[in-house]
Design a protein around this motif. Structure first.
Motif, short mmCIF file in Angstrom:
data_model
loop_
_atom_site.label_atom_id
_atom_site.label_comp_id
_atom_site.label_asym_id
_atom_site.label_seq_id
_atom_site.Cartn_x
_atom_site.Cartn_y
_atom_site.Cartn_z
N MET A 161 1.10 -1.39 -0.05
CA MET A 161 0.09 0.30 -0.14
C MET A 161 0.75 1.20 0.14
O MET A 161 0.91 2.35 -0.42
CB MET A 161 -1.20 0.18 1.10
N SER A 162 2.11 0.89 0.69
CA SER A 162 2.81 2.40 0.87
C SER A 162 3.80 2.21 0.06
O SER A 162 4.07 4.42 -0.84
CB SER A 162 3.69 2.45 1.96
N LYS A 163 3.94 1.80 -0.85
CA LYS A 163 4.38 1.62 -2.15
C LYS A 163 3.96 2.35 -3.55
O LYS A 163 4.09 3.50 -4.31
CB LYS A 163 5.13 0.48 -2.90
N LEU A 169 12.55 12.53 -11.33
CA LEU A 169 11.95 13.41 -12.73
C LEU A 169 12.71 14.81 -12.71
O LEU A 169 13.54 15.88 -12.86
CB LEU A 169 10.98 13.54 -13.30
N LEU A 170 11.77 15.54 -11.25
CA LEU A 170 12.63 16.81 -10.97
C LEU A 170 13.92 16.73 -10.87
O LEU A 170 14.47 17.86 -11.23
CB LEU A 170 11.96 17.90 -10.05
N ILE A 230 3.59 5.85 -4.98
CA ILE A 230 5.00 5.95 -6.22
C ILE A 230 4.45 7.20 -6.84
O ILE A 230 6.19 7.31 -8.02
CB ILE A 230 4.49 4.14 -6.72
N GLU A 231 3.53 7.66 -7.41
CA GLU A 231 4.03 8.99 -8.45
C GLU A 231 4.70 9.54 -7.73
O GLU A 231 4.99 10.54 -8.74
CB GLU A 231 2.53 9.17 -8.12
#
Length: 164
Positions: free
Chosen positions: A68-70, A82-83, A74-75
């Motif tokens: 659930m935490s993953k 990416l930033l 994840i998003e």
């Protein structure tokens, strides 16, 4: 002949006819509500779905929480990664924090963490020091050279004694 009662609890040896079936989700819900729930704590189960072997319920709870935490983070982690990648790329392409150096200076900088002394421009110094030893005032130079000599003596003694 059939055994009557049909079922036997392996732990307390209680015999019974009607088993109580609970789904994995129900058992996990019981553990979430009460960590010490005697009817399910440390019990193993066999199911037909994704857990085909026997599993301890507390382990299943851990893996469900982990999953659930993953899924939840994840998003956000992907966007942040990416930033950071873009920031590093922009910094790299803009030549920020870069120097142009000859082979000798680049080697000393990369391998020994040393740079050319800004005062004399002849000797190398550690990046943490303001000047090289030769450019220090007389009394500080003596102290620094004594420390270096002391360190050399200790290294030689360690080599002689085989205490490397």
């Amino acid at each position: 002949m059939r055994k009557n009662p049909q079922y036997l609890c392996a732990k307390c040896r209680h015999e019974f006819n009607e088993p109580i079936y609970k789904s994995v989700d129900e058992l996990i819900a019981i553990i979430y509500e009460n960590e010490e729930a005697l009817e399910v704590r440390d019990k193993c189960f066999v199911s037909k779905d994704k857990w085909r072997n026997q599993h301890n319920l507390s382990k299943v709870k851990y893996w469900l929480q982990r999953q659930m935490s993953k899924n939840k983070d994840i998003e956000m982690i992907g966007k942040e990664a990416l930033l950071l990648y873009l920031d590093d790329n922009i910094k790299y392409l803009s030549f920020e924090d870069t120097i142009t150096a000859c082979k000798k200076c680049a080697s000393n900088s990369d391998l020994n963490n040393m740079e050319l002394c800004p005062k004399c421009k002849e000797h190398y110094k550690g990046v943490q020091y303001p000047t090289c030893i030769q450019c220090l005032p007389e009394e500080k130079r003596k102290v620094a050279l004594e420390k270096i000599e002391f360190g050399k003596e200790w290294r030689a003694m360690h080599e002689r004694l085989g205490a490397d």
